[in-house]
Design an enzyme around this catalytic site. Structure first.
Site, PDB file in Angstrom:
ATOM      1  N   CYS A   2      20.077 -11.410  -4.638  1.00 17.77           N
ATOM      2  CA  CYS A   2      19.975  -9.962  -4.159  1.00 17.77           C
ATOM      3  C   CYS A   2      19.812  -9.387  -5.365  1.00 17.77           C
ATOM      4  O   CYS A   2      19.629  -9.382  -6.272  1.00 17.77           O
ATOM      5  CB  CYS A   2      21.335  -9.821  -2.770  1.00 17.77           C
ATOM      6  SG  CYS A   2      21.095 -10.784  -1.438  1.00 17.77           S
ATOM      7  N   ARG A  27      13.372  -9.286  -6.727  1.00 13.94           N
ATOM      8  CA  ARG A  27      14.369  -9.782  -6.298  1.00 13.94           C
ATOM      9  C   ARG A  27      14.539 -10.345  -4.569  1.00 13.94           C
ATOM     10  O   ARG A  27      15.750 -11.418  -5.012  1.00 13.94           O
ATOM     11  CB  ARG A  27      15.903  -9.711  -7.020  1.00 13.94           C
ATOM     12  CG  ARG A  27      15.928  -9.210  -8.495  1.00 13.94           C
ATOM     13  CD  ARG A  27      17.161  -8.874  -8.567  1.00 13.94           C
ATOM     14  NE  ARG A  27      18.263  -9.687  -7.759  1.00 13.94           N
ATOM     15  CZ  ARG A  27      18.539 -10.671  -9.180  1.00 13.94           C
ATOM     16  NH1 ARG A  27      18.471 -10.658  -9.894  1.00 13.94           N
ATOM     17  NH2 ARG A  27      19.765 -10.940  -8.937  1.00 13.94           N
ATOM     18  N   TRP A  76      17.379 -10.791  -0.131  1.00 12.16           N
ATOM     19  CA  TRP A  76      17.015 -12.318  -0.031  1.00 12.16           C
ATOM     20  C   TRP A  76      18.098 -12.970   1.441  1.00 12.16           C
ATOM     21  O   TRP A  76      19.026 -13.592   0.503  1.00 12.16           O
ATOM     22  CB  TRP A  76      16.914 -12.559  -0.838  1.00 12.16           C
ATOM     23  CG  TRP A  76      16.177 -14.017  -1.319  1.00 12.16           C
ATOM     24  CD1 TRP A  76      16.465 -15.393  -1.491  1.00 12.16           C
ATOM     25  CD2 TRP A  76      15.057 -14.224  -1.310  1.00 12.16           C
ATOM     26  NE1 TRP A  76      15.632 -16.285  -1.634  1.00 12.16           N
ATOM     27  CE2 TRP A  76      14.576 -15.962  -1.186  1.00 12.16           C
ATOM     28  CE3 TRP A  76      14.001 -13.841  -0.962  1.00 12.16           C
ATOM     29  CZ2 TRP A  76      13.077 -16.557  -1.364  1.00 12.16           C
ATOM     30  CZ3 TRP A  76      12.661 -14.020  -0.877  1.00 12.16           C
ATOM     31  CH2 TRP A  76      12.384 -15.575  -1.043  1.00 12.16           C
ATOM     32  N   ASN A 102      26.148  -9.273  -3.230  1.00  2.00           N
ATOM     33  CA  ASN A 102      25.068 -10.253  -4.733  1.00  2.00           C
ATOM     34  C   ASN A 102      25.353 -12.280  -4.299  1.00  2.00           C
ATOM     35  O   ASN A 102      26.661 -11.641  -4.988  1.00  2.00           O
ATOM     36  CB  ASN A 102      24.007  -9.895  -5.212  1.00  2.00           C
ATOM     37  CG  ASN A 102      23.278 -10.901  -6.024  1.00  2.00           C
ATOM     38  OD1 ASN A 102      22.747 -11.740  -5.616  1.00  2.00           O
ATOM     39  ND2 ASN A 102      22.864 -10.780  -6.843  1.00  2.00           N
ATOM     40  N   GLY A 103      24.531 -13.188  -4.127  1.00  5.77           N
ATOM     41  CA  GLY A 103      25.656 -14.545  -4.707  1.00  5.77           C
ATOM     42  C   GLY A 103      26.336 -14.724  -2.676  1.00  5.77           C
ATOM     43  O   GLY A 103      25.862 -14.774  -1.663  1.00  5.77           O
ATOM     44  N   GLU A 483       5.129 -34.201 -11.801  1.00  6.02           N
ATOM     45  CA  GLU A 483       5.426 -33.288 -11.528  1.00  6.02           C
ATOM     46  C   GLU A 483       4.761 -32.449 -12.483  1.00  6.02           C
ATOM     47  O   GLU A 483       4.150 -31.077 -13.206  1.00  6.02           O
ATOM     48  CB  GLU A 483       6.254 -32.839 -11.583  1.00  6.02           C
ATOM     49  CG  GLU A 483       7.142 -31.137 -11.627  1.00  6.02           C
ATOM     50  CD  GLU A 483       6.246 -30.785 -10.473  1.00  6.02           C
ATOM     51  OE1 GLU A 483       5.940 -30.979  -9.505  1.00  6.02           O
ATOM     52  OE2 GLU A 483       7.143 -29.673 -11.001  1.00  6.02           O
ATOM     53  N   LYS A 487       2.105 -29.583 -13.342  1.00 11.06           N
ATOM     54  CA  LYS A 487       2.382 -28.123 -14.191  1.00 11.06           C
ATOM     55  C   LYS A 487       1.376 -27.899 -15.272  1.00 11.06           C
ATOM     56  O   LYS A 487       0.850 -26.736 -15.568  1.00 11.06           O
ATOM     57  CB  LYS A 487       3.884 -28.345 -14.504  1.00 11.06           C
ATOM     58  CG  LYS A 487       5.322 -28.323 -13.921  1.00 11.06           C
ATOM     59  CD  LYS A 487       5.108 -26.994 -13.927  1.00 11.06           C
ATOM     60  CE  LYS A 487       4.507 -26.624 -12.137  1.00 11.06           C
ATOM     61  NZ  LYS A 487       5.132 -27.311 -10.447  1.00 11.06           N
ATOM     62  N   GLU A 490      -1.909 -26.914 -13.431  1.00 10.42           N
ATOM     63  CA  GLU A 490      -1.978 -25.592 -13.391  1.00 10.42           C
ATOM     64  C   GLU A 490      -1.994 -24.654 -13.980  1.00 10.42           C
ATOM     65  O   GLU A 490      -2.486 -23.816 -13.965  1.00 10.42           O
ATOM     66  CB  GLU A 490      -1.373 -26.018 -11.962  1.00 10.42           C
ATOM     67  CG  GLU A 490       0.183 -25.756 -12.394  1.00 10.42           C
ATOM     68  CD  GLU A 490       0.815 -25.724 -11.210  1.00 10.42           C
ATOM     69  OE1 GLU A 490       0.880 -25.340 -10.221  1.00 10.42           O
ATOM     70  OE2 GLU A 490       1.645 -26.245 -10.992  1.00 10.42           O
ATOM     71  N   HIS A 506      -3.684 -52.308 -15.156  1.00 14.94           N
ATOM     72  CA  HIS A 506      -4.607 -51.778 -13.785  1.00 14.94           C
ATOM     73  C   HIS A 506      -5.865 -51.703 -13.933  1.00 14.94           C
ATOM     74  O   HIS A 506      -6.086 -51.563 -12.410  1.00 14.94           O
ATOM     75  CB  HIS A 506      -3.668 -52.278 -12.236  1.00 14.94           C
ATOM     76  CG  HIS A 506      -2.471 -53.803 -12.285  1.00 14.94           C
ATOM     77  ND1 HIS A 506      -2.734 -54.681 -12.214  1.00 14.94           N
ATOM     78  CD2 HIS A 506      -1.474 -52.814 -12.261  1.00 14.94           C
ATOM     79  CE1 HIS A 506      -1.673 -55.041 -12.746  1.00 14.94           C
ATOM     80  NE2 HIS A 506      -1.122 -54.643 -12.537  1.00 14.94           N
ATOM     81  N   LYS A 605       0.351 -18.401  -4.471  1.00 10.97           N
ATOM     82  CA  LYS A 605       1.548 -19.337  -4.250  1.00 10.97           C
ATOM     83  C   LYS A 605       2.085 -19.631  -3.080  1.00 10.97           C
ATOM     84  O   LYS A 605       2.482 -20.894  -3.509  1.00 10.97           O
ATOM     85  CB  LYS A 605       2.618 -18.446  -4.557  1.00 10.97           C
ATOM     86  CG  LYS A 605       4.357 -17.821  -4.828  1.00 10.97           C
ATOM     87  CD  LYS A 605       4.277 -19.377  -5.315  1.00 10.97           C
ATOM     88  CE  LYS A 605       5.938 -19.344  -5.579  1.00 10.97           C
ATOM     89  NZ  LYS A 605       6.309 -20.008  -6.649  1.00 10.97           N
TER      90      LYS A 605
HETATM   91  C1  F6R Z   1       3.017 -26.236  -7.888  1.00  7.77           C
HETATM   92  C2  F6R Z   1       2.820 -25.218  -6.704  1.00  7.77           C
HETATM   93  C3  F6R Z   1       2.436 -25.747  -5.697  1.00  7.77           C
HETATM   94  C4  F6R Z   1       3.398 -25.425  -4.324  1.00  7.77           C
HETATM   95  C5  F6R Z   1       2.662 -26.348  -2.957  1.00  7.77           C
HETATM   96  C6  F6R Z   1       2.986 -26.184  -1.652  1.00  7.77           C
HETATM   97  O1  F6R Z   1       3.465 -25.035  -8.888  1.00  7.77           O
HETATM   98  O2  F6R Z   1       3.897 -24.791  -6.878  1.00  7.77           O
HETATM   99  O3  F6R Z   1       1.909 -27.623  -5.661  1.00  7.77           O
HETATM  100  O4  F6R Z   1       4.643 -26.531  -4.262  1.00  7.77           O
HETATM  101  O5  F6R Z   1       1.140 -25.287  -3.141  1.00  7.77           O
HETATM  102  O6  F6R Z   1       3.928 -25.044  -1.530  1.00  7.77           O
HETATM  103  P1  F6R Z   1       5.410 -24.539  -0.806  1.00  7.77           P
HETATM  104  O7  F6R Z   1       6.290 -25.761  -1.681  1.00  7.77           O
HETATM  105  O8  F6R Z   1       5.827 -24.132  -0.502  1.00  7.77           O
HETATM  106  O9  F6R Z   1       5.379 -26.070   1.101  1.00  7.77           O
END
Ligand code: F6R
Length: 610
Positions: A2, A27, A76, A102-103, A483, A487, A490, A506, A605
């Site tokens: 927060c 935040r 938050w 906050n916390g 992963e 990263k 993307e 294979h 996002k």
């Molecule tokens: C990659 C990334 C996406 C999300 C995916 C699912 O860095 O952020 O691959 O992981 O779109 O999103 P959530 O976790 O919000 O369901």
């Protein structure tokens, strides 16, 4: 995570606080509120929603208070839904105290029960409200002393701001773990969880240390430790512009969030492992009998969350001996999976809103399964649909590429595996203790690893023109390889593939030639020797080999062209640290290529379409 703001001076506090909160909205933004010290006591205005909603309530007159001392908060949610009654500031029974926080207060249930037994009445679902009643309970004692006493009783990482009607010229604040700074002005002083909130008023910032208590008056500030000894403030002149201050001085939100991982992990672990190394997940509301009745687990998720889900498969199967299936959410409901009332379905999602995962959970629920959502957003759609919710407590993640929420998902799945093993009687105490200790050590290990971030990024920049990368791992390192590849794809737009190291022979090994970079995730595990053999295979075909290795791994070191070292941890715990060099690798390459790491092309996002 927060945001907190406080003010003592001669300006109208309302506008100083609201402007400061607007700067902190990144935040947390599910509710907001302010408390102003007026002639008739404390005036509190708060509402669910964003700062704009708070401004509407203030403008509606019933919400507007005159005064030049006050505190404010943008929330938050961690405890309690994002509704007005849970918005800060929180008050005591007599409305003579207001508190922002906050916390996480780890022992708040115990403190609340104690206060209720003493006759206090609670009006919110938050952990914060205990603080207001604790201040009330201490009567007229000096507010600084009261806050010191509270800090001794409240466990966990927290930052607080407190006002009391009987001290109309005073704001008292304290912190342990959570951030808090003081802005020094001329005949006015400021309090904030983050510098951007007060940067338009002053650039002279005093840093508040752990377990320090600060009293702010317009005439000056005084800092003491918990024993009441004076502490000399460390004052700094801030040179950042506002925009970089919002990113905490980091170049991008993604980098800031990578560095927030120790705190995010600490918050996610808070209250979930006790001093006897027992795991607590009361949110699941499962009796031992109900837990034993579960005969199958599914994990459904997308993208990065899917990779964390894969890790859950390894952990839950190893520690509970329950069969676990893992599905990409967009595939799950169309393949007619076999579910019934003995099936546990875990939906993993940072946002809690991803359309495919949400639909998968609704489908599972319609089949009678016990549905658990794991999300970072309180009261998100998945949280509302699920029978139980396990929250990661990473705070808002702004960079499109998930980082801190991923490591929190990993530890939450480790805790879930251990918890199910514990409650079903499948795990012996010694194993739980070893794993619990190892999980607890993670925030500090990540902190130490991040001290070498510059070295890792310098090494990564050597590969800035790379075109083809394979990320390889076996066992619990395989999700980390996936992963790492995601990263890099993307944010740096590099063709990268995550693959089980043993599967290369294979087919994909045909692609290995000089110029291909192989990143081998080969932390200690029972598959370590086999992983190294697979690395020999790609090396023999002239690939360049960068390896993520456990400190002291001489065999791995001998074959690697470059190394990122990570600390020792049991094999199912190690993925949390192993992913960090890969986040930094992708970040450094993206930056070296001049790309926008926080907003990569074509990506959103939160993906709310199927
Ligand atoms: C990659 C990334 C996406 C999300 C995916 C699912 O860095 O952020 O691959 O992981 O779109 O999103 P959530 O976790 O919000 O369901």
């Amino acid at each position: 995570m927060c945001g907190i703001v406080g003010y003592v001076g001669s300006k109208p506090a309302q506008s100083v606080l609201v402007n400061g909160l607007a700067r902190l909205e990144y935040r947390g933004y599910d509710s907001a509120g302010i408390a102003i010290m007026g002639d008739d006591g404390i005036g509190v205005t708060r509402t669910a929603g964003r700062i704009a909603d708070l401004v509407s309530v203030i403008n509606s007159e019933q919400g507007s208070y005159a005064g030049s001392v006050g505190i404010g908060h943008t929330r938050w949610a961690t405890h309690g839904a994002p509704v007005t009654k849970n918005a800060h500031p929180h008050q005591d029974c007599s409305a003579t105290v207001a508190v922002v926080h906050n916390g996480i207060i780890e022992n708040y249930i115990q403190l609340r029960d104690e206060l209720i037994a003493q006759g206090h009445t609670f009006t919110s679902d938050t952990d914060t409200e205990v603080l207001a009643h604790m201040v009330e309970r201490m009567g007229d004692q000096p507010l600084e002393l009261v806050v010191r006493n509270i800090m001794e009783k409240a466990e966990g990482a927290l930052a607080i701001g407190v006002v009391r009607a009987s001290d109309p010229e005073l704001v008292v604040a304290a912190r342990r773990g959570s951030p808090l700074v003081i802005g020094l002005g001329e005949d006015e002083n400021f309090l904030a969880s983050d510098i951007p909130a007060i940067l338009e008023h002053t650039r002279r910032i005093a840093i508040v240390g752990d377990d320090n208590v600060v009293s702010l008056r317009s005439s000056g500030i005084a800092i003491t430790d918990l024993a009441g000894n004076p502490v000399e403030p460390i004052v700094r002149e801030i040179e950042w512009d506002l925009e970089s201050a919002e990113r905490g001085g980091y170049d991008d939100f993604m980098l800031k969030e990578i560095f927030e991982q120790p705190t995010a992990l600490r918050d996610t672990l808070a209250g979930r492992i006790d001093e006897h190394h027992r795991i607590h997940l009361p949110e699941l509301d499962l009796t031992a009998r109900e837990a034993r009745a579960i005969d199958k687990v599914f994990v459904v998720a997308c993208g990065t969350s899917y990779h964390a889900g894969l890790m859950a498969k390894y952990a839950i199967e190893r520690w509970t001996r329950l069969p676990v299936e893992i599905d990409i959410a967009s595939e799950f409901r169309y393949r007619d999976p076999v579910l019934d009332d003995r099936t546990m379905v875990i939906g993993m999602s940072q946002s809690g809103e991803t359309a495919d995962t949400l639909a998968a959970l609704e489908y599972a629920q319609a089949q009678g399964a016990y549905v658990v959502a794991t999300t970072n957003v309180v009261d998100s759609s998945m949280a509302r649909v699920a029978d139980a919710v396990l929250y990661t407590r990473a705070g808002p993640e702004i960079g499109v590429a998930s980082t801190k929420t991923f490591v929190c998902q990993l530890v939450l799945m480790q805790l879930l595996g251990l918890y199910l093993g514990q409650i079903r009687g499948a795990l012996d105490g010694a194993t739980i203790e070893l794993m619990a200790k190892s999980v607890r050590a993670l925030p500090e290990q990540v902190e130490q690893l991040l001290e070498h971030a510059d070295d890792i990024m310098a090494m990564a920049r050597k590969y800035k023109d790379v075109k083809d990368v394979f990320f390889l791992g076996r066992g619990a390192s395989f999700p980390i390889a996936l992963e790492g590849a995601l990263k890099l794809k993307e944010i740096a737009y590099v063709r990268a593939e995550g693959y089980p190291a043993g599967e290369m022979k294979h087919g994909p090994i045909a692609l290995i030639e000089k110029g291909v970079l192989v990143i081998g995730v080969a932390t200690s595990s029972h598959l370590h020797a086999k992983t190294l053999s697979n690395m020999e295979e790609v090396k023999a075909r002239s690939a360049t080999l960068l390896m993520v290795l456990t400190e002291g791994d001489i065999d791995g070191q001998r074959m690697a062209d470059d190394i990122a070292w990570v600390p020792h941890a049991p094999e199912l715990i190690a993925p949390v640290t192993a992913v960090i060099p890969l986040q930094l690798f992708a970040y450094a390459i993206s930056k070296a290529r001049g790309l926008d790491v926080d907003k990569p092309r074509n990506l959103a996002k939160t993906v709310t379409v199927e």
